[in-house]
Design an enzyme around this catalytic site. Structure first.
Site, PDB file in Angstrom:
ATOM      1  N   TRP A  81      37.302  28.055  35.078  1.00  0.00           N
ATOM      2  CA  TRP A  81      38.012  28.832  35.245  1.00  0.00           C
ATOM      3  C   TRP A  81      39.359  28.392  36.251  1.00  0.00           C
ATOM      4  CZ3 TRP A  81      35.324  34.152  34.868  1.00  0.00           C
ATOM      5  CH2 TRP A  81      34.101  34.116  33.334  1.00  0.00           C
TER       6      TRP A  81
ATOM      7  N   LYS B  18      40.488  28.283  30.182  1.00  0.00           N
ATOM      8  CA  LYS B  18      39.424  28.158  30.462  1.00  0.00           C
ATOM      9  C   LYS B  18      39.551  26.116  30.550  1.00  0.00           C
ATOM     10  CE  LYS B  18      37.003  32.197  28.608  1.00  0.00           C
ATOM     11  NZ  LYS B  18      38.456  32.544  28.260  1.00  0.00           N
TER      12      LYS B  18
ATOM     13  N   THR C 156      46.938  53.608  26.619  1.00  0.00           N
ATOM     14  CA  THR C 156      47.349  52.189  27.174  1.00  0.00           C
ATOM     15  C   THR C 156      48.525  51.584  26.426  1.00  0.00           C
ATOM     16  OG1 THR C 156      45.725  51.652  25.547  1.00  0.00           O
ATOM     17  CG2 THR C 156      45.035  51.626  27.711  1.00  0.00           C
TER      18      THR C 156
HETATM   19  P1  ADP Z   1      47.680  47.608  29.831  1.00  0.00           P
HETATM   20  O1  ADP Z   1      48.341  46.718  30.947  1.00  0.00           O
HETATM   21  O2  ADP Z   1      46.983  46.543  29.169  1.00  0.00           O
HETATM   22  O3  ADP Z   1      48.877  48.993  29.730  1.00  0.00           O
HETATM   23  P2  ADP Z   1      47.716  49.112  31.852  1.00  0.00           P
HETATM   24  O4  ADP Z   1      49.054  49.505  32.429  1.00  0.00           O
HETATM   25  O5  ADP Z   1      46.009  50.329  32.006  1.00  0.00           O
HETATM   26  O6  ADP Z   1      47.287  48.339  31.389  1.00  0.00           O
HETATM   27  O7  ADP Z   1      47.054  48.324  33.191  1.00  0.00           O
HETATM   28  C1  ADP Z   1      45.768  48.070  33.585  1.00  0.00           C
HETATM   29  C2  ADP Z   1      45.356  46.815  33.992  1.00  0.00           C
HETATM   30  O8  ADP Z   1      46.904  46.134  35.110  1.00  0.00           O
HETATM   31  C3  ADP Z   1      44.098  45.897  35.028  1.00  0.00           C
HETATM   32  O9  ADP Z   1      43.518  46.011  33.718  1.00  0.00           O
HETATM   33  C4  ADP Z   1      44.679  45.152  35.129  1.00  0.00           C
HETATM   34  O10 ADP Z   1      44.839  43.862  34.607  1.00  0.00           O
HETATM   35  C5  ADP Z   1      46.062  45.158  36.184  1.00  0.00           C
HETATM   36  N1  ADP Z   1      46.045  45.172  37.096  1.00  0.00           N
HETATM   37  C6  ADP Z   1      46.613  46.446  37.364  1.00  0.00           C
HETATM   38  N2  ADP Z   1      46.897  47.227  38.905  1.00  0.00           N
HETATM   39  C7  ADP Z   1      46.846  45.558  38.832  1.00  0.00           C
HETATM   40  C8  ADP Z   1      46.558  44.536  41.295  1.00  0.00           C
HETATM   41  N3  ADP Z   1      47.029  44.768  41.870  1.00  0.00           N
HETATM   42  N4  ADP Z   1      46.674  43.284  40.303  1.00  0.00           N
HETATM   43  C9  ADP Z   1      46.221  42.888  39.207  1.00  0.00           C
HETATM   44  N5  ADP Z   1      46.069  43.514  38.448  1.00  0.00           N
HETATM   45  C10 ADP Z   1      46.579  44.568  38.151  1.00  0.00           C
END
Ligand code: ADP
Length: 540
Positions: A444, A439, A187
């Protein structure tokens, strides 16, 4: 007693995807824009042969099934060969995000115990910074021929072409357990150290198959697919696998992801389907608008990673005649877990209604189940109103992080850290991330919805909303805007525009015009950085 099915238990393997692609669609093309700009063109069959040469070469270096091979590379053909050669041979392909800080990059290379690292020559400065911190890495291999190998003081660098050249294009792919690790991705580590997600062969095969479905990305041998989404993060949403399953032409864009370069590649290679994060599509549309261009062949795009603004969906649909598939997923879900699409009846709804529907993150794909829960873990109704943390489970959802001591699941479900609603017909909408939600006075406010509303203003190129500490309301929203034209300074006009679109108490307490927003390695606005910079604004 229940009787067992009497079917073969053949494993789902990455090597089987390669063999299928090479045997059924051997003459299909892989086009790759190289790090140095030139275009490379060959067939699935050529690619498979070289992946086998690589598998032999890695064996000759002493690597064995279960060993981990890192990659720090753009979307290009040698990276693709590595996907198949490494995983096919039973090793683990650990894709590393080159935009991580060198210390974090070294952390994940060490944590994953990479024995070899394959990298693009343009990342030589990064290798210089991380190599001294990565004593477990025995082989640094530049994804190039000998003319493009950089010199990095103190690091012995092999070149890919010389490494694979002596070996035959014959390799007996091992009959692995489909649950063994094929690929590893960490991640982005916006909070704390990155966490590793080890994808099994089975998870990759199922997720890639799912991506091909008509309701997902509809990939077939009639498509030409350009994954802009990086191969270094979440396996480029499994598109490099899906294209070989479906026999689709694959176009890999290399490092140049600006609007002009992407457009030129889409047109010259007759791309029909692409996939990437919204920030990339903003750049592309800007280029089209500025130069009054149109797409000749592009007809569909997958988008996700962050919320796709409705205004951009409208542009793609109405102006450029491109169908938008808005998906949701995360590192922990291998690739796409939900996707928006419209039924035959819904296709006839007025444009604005359709765009609203596509702006939601859509229905879960087969294999994935969703629920939303309150703070005590109780399931909330699917009424499109109740919002809670999104929980997910399915065949290609993480069970535990790599080498983690604590459990990732709660009662068999993975808590996503996203706040969502689910409607009675199963459509999921992300309202926020738990850490981004604002918040205010005990209620929210969705930063995503505010951003979406702001993005529709004609002067807004990019918008971000963050919650700022407030003495009376706990938190209040602050809107940051990148303008289309620097002489636009009318904050009131912007706020009045928002008032027509969201509840009055959602209206941001202030608007700040910025030249750019900090965007992280996977194309998302880094709200942590913004909170650090502007966090004290309302408490003074
Ligand atoms: P990080 O951004 O923490 O590295 P990832 O690349 O795995 O993690 O991204 C996952 C996160 O991206 C999801 O938990 C969500 O918050 C966000 N995300 C992914 N696709 C969408 C979408 N279509 N709309 C809104 N948020 C999204």
């Amino acid at each position: 007693m229940q009787s067992l099915g009497k079917m073969m238990a053949r494993p789902l393997l990455v090597s089987a995807i390669l063999e299928h692609g090479a045997n059924q669609f051997g003459m299909q093309q892989v086009v790759s824009r190289e790090t140095h700009g030139s275009i490379h063109n060959y067939t699935f069959r050529d690619m498979a042969n070289r992946a086998k040469q690589l598998a032999n070469a890695l064996h000759s270096l002493g690597l064995k099934p279960g060993n981990v091979v890192g990659s720090i590379a753009w979307n290009n053909y040698r990276h693709l060969e590595s996907y198949y050669g490494v995983s096919g041979a039973g090793m683990v392909m650990h894709t590393c995000n080159p935009r991580l800080h060198p210390n974090q990059l070294a952390f994940i290379i060490n944590h994953a115990e990479d024995e070899a690292v394959l990298f693009d020559s343009s990342f030589a400065p990064l290798i210089k910074a991380v190599a001294p911190l990565c004593s477990l890495v025995k082989h640094w291999i530049c994804l190039s021929d000998k003319t493009h190998v950089p010199t990095v003081e103190g690091v012995d660098i092999k070149n890919y072409e010389d490494l694979i050249a002596p070996f035959p294009a014959l390799f007996d792919w091992p009959d692995l357990d489909e649950n063994s690790g094929a690929a590893l991705c960490y991640t982005s580590g916006t909070t704390g150290n990155p966490k590793g997600v080890m994808y099994s062969h089975r998870a990759i095969a199922l997720s890639a198959l799912s991506a091909c479905l008509p309701n997902v990305l509809n990939i077939s041998s009639q498509e030409t697919v350009l994954p802009v989404v990086p191969m270094f993060h979440i396996n480029a949403w499994c598109l490099p696998y899906a294209c070989l399953i479906a026999g689709a032409k694959l176009v890999l864009p290399g490092p140049r992801l600006d609007g002009a370069s992407l457009y030129e590649l889409m047109e010259s290679e007759k791309v029909t389907l692409s996939a990437g994060v919204p920030t990339i599509w903003m750049g592309l549309i800007e280029h089209l608008e500025k130069n009054q261009l149109a797409f000749t062949t592009m007809r569909r795009t997958g988008v996700g990673g962050s919320a796709m603004p409705k205004a951009l969906i409208a542009k793609f649909n109405d102006v450029y005649k491109v169908d938008v598939r808005h998906g949701w997923g995360m590192t922990e879900t291998t690739a796409v877990a939900t996707i928006s699409n419209l039924s035959a009846d819904e296709m006839h709804l007025p444009n604005a209604v359709r765009h609203d529907m596509v702006a939601k993150q859509g229905k879960s794909v087969f294999g994935i189940e969703l629920k939303i829960v309150d703070e005590d873990g109780n399931s909330l109704p699917r009424d499109g109103q109740s919002q809670g943390e999104l929980m997910v489970r399915g065949q290609w959802i993480v069970e535990n992080y790599h080498k983690a001591e604590t459990q990732a699941l709660v009662d068999g479900w993975f808590p996503t850290g996203d706040i969502a609603t689910i409607s009675p017909d199963g459509v999921m909408q992300i309202r926020d991330r738990t850490k981004d939600v604002i918040k205010s006075g005990g209620e929210w406010i969705s930063s995503i919805e505010l951003e979406n509303a702001a993005a529709a203003h004609p002067q807004v190129a990019m918008a971000a909303v963050i919650g700022i500490k407030h003495p009376k309301w706990d938190e209040r929203p602050l809107l940051l805007i990148v303008r289309k034209q620097p002489d636009f300074t009318d904050k009131q006009d912007l706020l009045a525009f928002l008032e027509q679109r969201v509840a009055k108490w959602w209206i941001p307490d202030d608007v700040i015009f910025v030249d750019s927003l900090p965007v992280g390695g996977t194309g998302k606005v880094q709200k942590n950085e913004l909170r650090l910079k502007y966090g004290g604004l309302f408490s003074a």
